[in-house]
Design a protein around this motif. Structure first.
Motif, mmCIF file in Angstrom:
data_model
loop_
_atom_site.group_PDB
_atom_site.id
_atom_site.type_symbol
_atom_site.label_atom_id
_atom_site.label_comp_id
_atom_site.label_asym_id
_atom_site.label_seq_id
_atom_site.Cartn_x
_atom_site.Cartn_y
_atom_site.Cartn_z
ATOM 1 N N ALA A 213 27.804 6.865 25.698
ATOM 2 C CA ALA A 213 28.390 7.748 24.693
ATOM 3 C C ALA A 213 29.837 7.381 24.376
ATOM 4 O O ALA A 213 30.360 7.765 23.322
ATOM 5 C CB ALA A 213 28.320 9.200 25.162
ATOM 6 N N ASP A 214 30.483 6.646 25.276
ATOM 7 C CA ASP A 214 31.888 6.275 25.081
ATOM 8 C C ASP A 214 32.062 4.857 24.540
ATOM 9 O O ASP A 214 33.187 4.443 24.252
ATOM 10 C CB ASP A 214 32.652 6.404 26.402
ATOM 11 N N ALA A 215 30.971 4.113 24.435
ATOM 12 C CA ALA A 215 31.053 2.731 23.945
ATOM 13 C C ALA A 215 31.122 2.714 22.420
ATOM 14 O O ALA A 215 30.508 3.542 21.750
ATOM 15 C CB ALA A 215 29.845 1.935 24.424
ATOM 16 N N PHE A 216 31.896 1.770 21.880
ATOM 17 C CA PHE A 216 31.983 1.637 20.420
ATOM 18 C C PHE A 216 32.453 0.233 20.069
ATOM 19 O O PHE A 216 33.060 -0.464 20.876
ATOM 20 C CB PHE A 216 32.934 2.676 19.818
ATOM 21 N N LEU B 8 33.369 -1.866 25.421
ATOM 22 C CA LEU B 8 32.097 -2.514 25.685
ATOM 23 C C LEU B 8 31.167 -1.609 26.478
ATOM 24 O O LEU B 8 31.600 -0.865 27.367
ATOM 25 C CB LEU B 8 32.313 -3.806 26.471
ATOM 26 N N LEU B 9 29.893 -1.713 26.176
ATOM 27 C CA LEU B 9 28.886 -0.994 26.940
ATOM 28 C C LEU B 9 28.582 -1.804 28.203
ATOM 29 O O LEU B 9 27.700 -2.665 28.220
ATOM 30 C CB LEU B 9 27.618 -0.787 26.113
ATOM 31 N N VAL B 10 29.341 -1.533 29.249
ATOM 32 C CA VAL B 10 29.164 -2.207 30.530
ATOM 33 C C VAL B 10 28.569 -1.195 31.501
ATOM 34 O O VAL B 10 29.225 -0.201 31.842
ATOM 35 C CB VAL B 10 30.500 -2.741 31.069
ATOM 36 N N PRO B 11 27.336 -1.423 31.958
ATOM 37 C CA PRO B 11 26.704 -0.464 32.876
ATOM 38 C C PRO B 11 27.561 -0.230 34.115
ATOM 39 O O PRO B 11 28.085 -1.165 34.717
ATOM 40 C CB PRO B 11 25.377 -1.154 33.238
ATOM 41 N N VAL C 151 21.060 -8.443 26.688
ATOM 42 C CA VAL C 151 22.404 -7.900 26.886
ATOM 43 C C VAL C 151 23.273 -8.307 25.703
ATOM 44 O O VAL C 151 23.586 -9.503 25.536
ATOM 45 C CB VAL C 151 23.030 -8.385 28.207
ATOM 46 N N GLN C 152 23.674 -7.327 24.901
ATOM 47 C CA GLN C 152 24.430 -7.621 23.679
ATOM 48 C C GLN C 152 25.735 -8.341 23.971
ATOM 49 O O GLN C 152 26.115 -9.279 23.263
ATOM 50 C CB GLN C 152 24.707 -6.316 22.924
#
Length: 240
Positions: free
Chosen positions: A148-151, A139-142, A63-64
């Motif tokens: 596609a919206d994470a950056f 943040l890419l939070v599941p 998990v980054q």
């Protein structure tokens, strides 16, 4: 200079547990992942908080957003962001790298965080041993943010901000303006970056801590390279 309210006088001898907490997240197996270095040295007093880690030990292989923050302290309180006018959050920071490459933000940096975990929105200032940059992140939070919206965007403005002596205190501010859908990052009152057409959260927390930013590779962390970091924070101010 931000004329907002001083959030904590930082008189010591430790961080006030009624005001600050180590950020943590639930794991799928029912456990908890705390953003906390086991050998972090935290010194509080005289209006300043220091976190020093001589050698990073904390990492996560899958998990980054668990691997990047090594030791992150956040406010217990949330601060409403009125829809009209500007809300300014600021701090004075100084620090230095311990080992690693002080020019490389990926190796180690200390930071001031303005964030909302409900929307996974991040507005940060980060400082390495030699450089000051700003961070605008989703943040890419599941379950919260579509991939596609994470950056993660990092911006450095050496010509407009000027030379930064990271061993001396400088003021770093984040200015939220929901009505204009705008966020500004300032260093010593000078514009470091401006983002437009931003969905500004209805409330935020602030925090400070030590980080790396090495991308996971082949299912494992590569962020531990024998390096560490020391950061100092004072004059943490929030809107009145």
């Amino acid at each position: 200079m931000n004329d907002g309210v001083l959030y904590d006088e930082l008189l010591g001898p430790g961080l006030d547990a009624a005001r600050w907490e180590v950020l943590q997240f639930p794991l799928d197996d029912g456990g908890i992942w705390r953003l906390e270095e086991p050998e972090a040295k935290i010194t509080v007093g005289g209006g300043t908080a220091e976190i020093r880690v001589d050698r990073y030990q904390r990492s996560h292989d899958t998990v980054q957003i668990f691997d990047n923050p090594k030791h992150l302290v956040a406010t217990v309180d949330e601060f409403p962001v009125p829809r009209a006018g500007e809300s300014v959050f600021s701090v004075q920071m100084a620090g230095h790298a311990i080992g690693g490459n002080p020019d490389d933000y990926r190796d180690a940096f200390f930071a001031f965080n303005v964030f909302d975990m409900r929307t996974a929105t991040i507005f940060d200032h980060l400082v390495t041993g030699t450089r000051a940059l700003v961070v605008h992140e989703r943040l890419l939070v599941p379950g919260v943010v579509d991939p596609a919206d994470a950056f993660t965007w990092l911006v450095e403005a050496p010509l407009s901000v000027g030379e930064i002596d990271t061993s001396r205190f400088h003021e770093y501010a984040v200015v939220l303006d929901p009505g204009a859908r705008r966020v500004r990052w300032q260093v010593d009152g000078r514009l470091a970056h401006e983002a437009r057409d931003v969905d500004v959260p209805e409330s935020v927390r602030i925090g400070f801590g030590l980080f790396t930013l090495h991308q996971l590779r082949d299912g494992r962390s590569v962020s531990l390279r024998g390096q560490g970091m020391s950061g100092c924070w004072r004059e943490l101010r929030v809107p009145a």
